[in-house]
Write a protein that holds these residues in place. Structure first.
Motif, mmCIF file in Angstrom:
data_model
loop_
_atom_site.group_PDB
_atom_site.id
_atom_site.type_symbol
_atom_site.label_atom_id
_atom_site.label_comp_id
_atom_site.label_asym_id
_atom_site.label_seq_id
_atom_site.Cartn_x
_atom_site.Cartn_y
_atom_site.Cartn_z
ATOM 1 N N VAL A 1 0.856 -1.197 0.000
ATOM 2 C CA VAL A 1 0.000 0.000 0.000
ATOM 3 C C VAL A 1 0.887 1.240 0.000
ATOM 4 O O VAL A 1 2.094 1.154 0.204
ATOM 5 N N ASP A 2 0.283 2.403 -0.238
ATOM 6 C CA ASP A 2 0.958 3.691 -0.079
ATOM 7 C C ASP A 2 2.168 3.822 -1.007
ATOM 8 O O ASP A 2 3.318 3.786 -0.568
ATOM 9 N N PHE A 3 1.892 3.964 -2.305
ATOM 10 C CA PHE A 3 2.959 4.118 -3.296
ATOM 11 C C PHE A 3 3.843 5.300 -2.888
ATOM 12 O O PHE A 3 3.375 6.410 -2.694
ATOM 13 N N GLY A 4 5.138 5.029 -2.761
ATOM 14 C CA GLY A 4 6.083 6.051 -2.324
ATOM 15 C C GLY A 4 6.323 6.080 -0.838
ATOM 16 O O GLY A 4 7.167 6.835 -0.365
ATOM 17 N N SER A 5 5.583 5.260 -0.083
ATOM 18 C CA SER A 5 5.721 5.192 1.377
ATOM 19 C C SER A 5 5.717 6.596 1.976
ATOM 20 O O SER A 5 6.645 7.041 2.638
ATOM 21 N N ARG A 6 4.604 7.298 1.766
ATOM 22 C CA ARG A 6 4.541 8.711 2.102
ATOM 23 C C ARG A 6 3.858 9.010 3.439
ATOM 24 O O ARG A 6 4.071 10.081 4.015
ATOM 25 N N ALA A 7 3.048 8.076 3.931
ATOM 26 C CA ALA A 7 2.296 8.354 5.155
ATOM 27 C C ALA A 7 3.178 8.727 6.351
ATOM 28 O O ALA A 7 2.860 9.674 7.076
ATOM 29 N N PRO A 8 4.284 8.008 6.600
ATOM 30 C CA PRO A 8 5.046 8.326 7.813
ATOM 31 C C PRO A 8 5.833 9.621 7.729
ATOM 32 O O PRO A 8 6.194 10.189 8.764
ATOM 33 N N MET A 9 6.132 10.092 6.527
ATOM 34 C CA MET A 9 7.110 11.169 6.379
ATOM 35 C C MET A 9 6.651 12.477 7.016
ATOM 36 O O MET A 9 7.352 13.089 7.812
ATOM 37 N N GLY A 10 5.454 12.925 6.631
ATOM 38 C CA GLY A 10 4.941 14.156 7.219
ATOM 39 C C GLY A 10 4.754 14.046 8.719
ATOM 40 O O GLY A 10 4.955 15.026 9.457
ATOM 41 N N ALA A 11 4.404 12.833 9.184
ATOM 42 C CA ALA A 11 4.208 12.627 10.621
ATOM 43 C C ALA A 11 5.529 12.776 11.379
ATOM 44 O O ALA A 11 5.573 13.364 12.464
ATOM 45 N N PHE A 12 6.618 12.249 10.826
ATOM 46 C CA PHE A 12 7.922 12.416 11.477
ATOM 47 C C PHE A 12 8.321 13.891 11.510
ATOM 48 O O PHE A 12 8.777 14.405 12.546
ATOM 49 N N VAL A 13 8.171 14.572 10.376
ATOM 50 C CA VAL A 13 8.554 15.982 10.305
ATOM 51 C C VAL A 13 7.738 16.807 11.305
ATOM 52 O O VAL A 13 8.278 17.634 12.048
ATOM 53 N N GLU A 14 6.422 16.559 11.346
ATOM 54 C CA GLU A 14 5.557 17.314 12.253
ATOM 55 C C GLU A 14 5.850 16.994 13.716
ATOM 56 O O GLU A 14 5.850 17.884 14.575
ATOM 57 N N ALA A 15 6.101 15.718 14.010
ATOM 58 C CA ALA A 15 6.374 15.328 15.397
ATOM 59 C C ALA A 15 7.605 16.059 15.934
ATOM 60 O O ALA A 15 7.591 16.607 17.047
ATOM 61 N N PHE A 16 8.675 16.078 15.163
ATOM 62 C CA PHE A 16 9.873 16.785 15.615
ATOM 63 C C PHE A 16 9.641 18.284 15.661
ATOM 64 O O PHE A 16 10.148 18.976 16.565
ATOM 65 N N ALA A 17 8.863 18.808 14.710
ATOM 66 C CA ALA A 17 8.585 20.247 14.703
ATOM 67 C C ALA A 17 7.878 20.675 15.978
ATOM 68 O O ALA A 17 8.107 21.792 16.481
ATOM 69 N N ARG A 18 7.028 19.810 16.519
ATOM 70 C CA ARG A 18 6.315 20.148 17.758
ATOM 71 C C ARG A 18 7.253 20.239 18.958
ATOM 72 O O ARG A 18 6.864 20.751 20.006
ATOM 73 N N PHE A 19 8.477 19.722 18.780
ATOM 74 C CA PHE A 19 9.499 19.861 19.825
ATOM 75 C C PHE A 19 10.546 20.901 19.434
ATOM 76 O O PHE A 19 11.623 20.959 20.029
ATOM 77 N N GLY A 20 10.225 21.700 18.415
ATOM 78 C CA GLY A 20 11.115 22.786 18.023
ATOM 79 C C GLY A 20 12.333 22.364 17.240
ATOM 80 O O GLY A 20 13.322 23.095 17.193
ATOM 81 N N VAL A 21 12.269 21.186 16.615
ATOM 82 C CA VAL A 21 13.428 20.654 15.886
ATOM 83 C C VAL A 21 13.027 20.418 14.434
ATOM 84 O O VAL A 21 12.071 19.683 14.154
ATOM 85 N N ALA A 22 13.762 21.008 13.507
ATOM 86 C CA ALA A 22 13.484 20.847 12.084
ATOM 87 C C ALA A 22 14.123 19.558 11.571
ATOM 88 O O ALA A 22 15.307 19.302 11.803
ATOM 89 N N VAL A 23 13.317 18.757 10.896
ATOM 90 C CA VAL A 23 13.789 17.528 10.244
ATOM 91 C C VAL A 23 13.235 17.536 8.828
ATOM 92 O O VAL A 23 12.042 17.766 8.618
ATOM 93 N N SER A 24 14.086 17.287 7.849
ATOM 94 C CA SER A 24 13.638 17.278 6.458
ATOM 95 C C SER A 24 13.021 15.926 6.096
ATOM 96 O O SER A 24 13.245 14.916 6.775
ATOM 97 N N ILE A 25 12.256 15.911 5.005
ATOM 98 C CA ILE A 25 11.688 14.653 4.504
ATOM 99 C C ILE A 25 12.798 13.671 4.178
ATOM 100 O O ILE A 25 12.709 12.479 4.508
#
Length: 265
Positions: free
Chosen positions: A14-38
């Motif tokens: 499922v999920d061509f490109g395996s895209r579901a986790p990526m935005g979640a990781f970026v957003e999770a770290f952003a909520r702790f004030g840390v920038a993480v790229s895709i």
């Protein structure tokens, strides 16, 4: 002679490109004030999600950002805090990334016609899979088992989830099984368990593009992306590398021929 096909989920089934986790990781770290790229978030894909968070938070690039934001180096407690934010974010986006990868159902139908069981392992946790499994089933995909990160004492790249799958679906020896995955830890999982391994170059994390994005590439761009992804998966030890699950049936025939000749993984 083949008894089972064991598939990963995101980027494989499922999920061509395996895209579901990526935005979640970026957003999770952003909520702790840390920038993480895709691109950074994709690096540890295939690992159990807690291990994935740990790999990011302790990485030489991200650990200093964490220290700057929080005044101290990251700890195991911080890993758990980020994971607690990540998991519900990932669950939330699953319905937008639950489409079956084209060709999956045809391959699964043919594998079952040949008498093969369909197993599955995933780096997703059980709560994430509880959201995804019914969506996949409604689209026609329901493997014979699902082993999730966190179900056992260790996940990928250990073979424990594969061992559980062998027991769940009643297949042995490992040489009669094929593991299909889009990440290096997923390939390592199959190798550790003693199965044949097949990497997916274009449908998953190694390429990281949606089907629409992939289709917009020029032939030269597509070829370059395929080569980079293939080199990565072959370097991880994959016995075969194909574009997507739709290309699997000739590989199953090739593995059968090798088994008939007395070869093993």
């Amino acid at each position: 002679m083949l008894k089972a096909l064991i598939l990963d989920w995101a980027g494989t089934a499922v999920d061509f490109g395996s895209r579901a986790p990526m935005g979640a990781f970026v957003e999770a770290f952003a909520r702790f004030g840390v920038a993480v790229s895709i691109e950074e978030a994709r690096g540890p894909m295939g690992l159990p999600k807690r291990d994935h968070v740990a790999s990011l938070i302790y990485s030489p690039a991200i650990a200093p950002r964490w220290q700057e934001a929080h005044g101290s180096a990251p700890t195991e407690a911080d890993v758990d805090r980020v994971l607690a934010v990540f998991e519900p974010l990932n669950v939330e986006v699953i319905p937008r990334h639950a489409d079956l990868i084209p060709g999956l159902l045809d391959v699964v139908t043919e594998a079952r016609r040949r008498g093969m069981k369909i197993g599955s392992t995933t780096g997703y946790t059980r709560p994430i899979m509880e959201k995804l499994m019914p969506l996949a089933a409604s689209a026609g995909y329901a493997p014979d088992n699902v082993v999730c990160a966190g179900d056992l004492a260790a996940g990928r790249p250990s073979p424990l989830m594969m061992y559980r799958t062998f027991a769940d679906i009643g297949v042995w020896p490992p040489s009669a099984c094929v593991k299909l995955d889009d990440t290096e830890p997923g390939i390592a999982e199959g190798l550790a368990a003693g199965t044949w391994t097949v990497g997916l170059a274009l449908s998953g994390n190694a390429a990281g593009l949606s089907k629409a994005e992939l289709d917009r590439l020029s032939p030269d761009e597509r070829a370059a992306l395929r080569k980079r992804a293939t080199d990565k998966l072959a370097g991880a030890g994959a016995h075969f590398v194909i574009d997507t699950v739709a290309d699997l049936l000739p590989v199953l025939d090739a593995i059968e021929a090798r088994l008939a000749a007395g070869l093993r993984p």
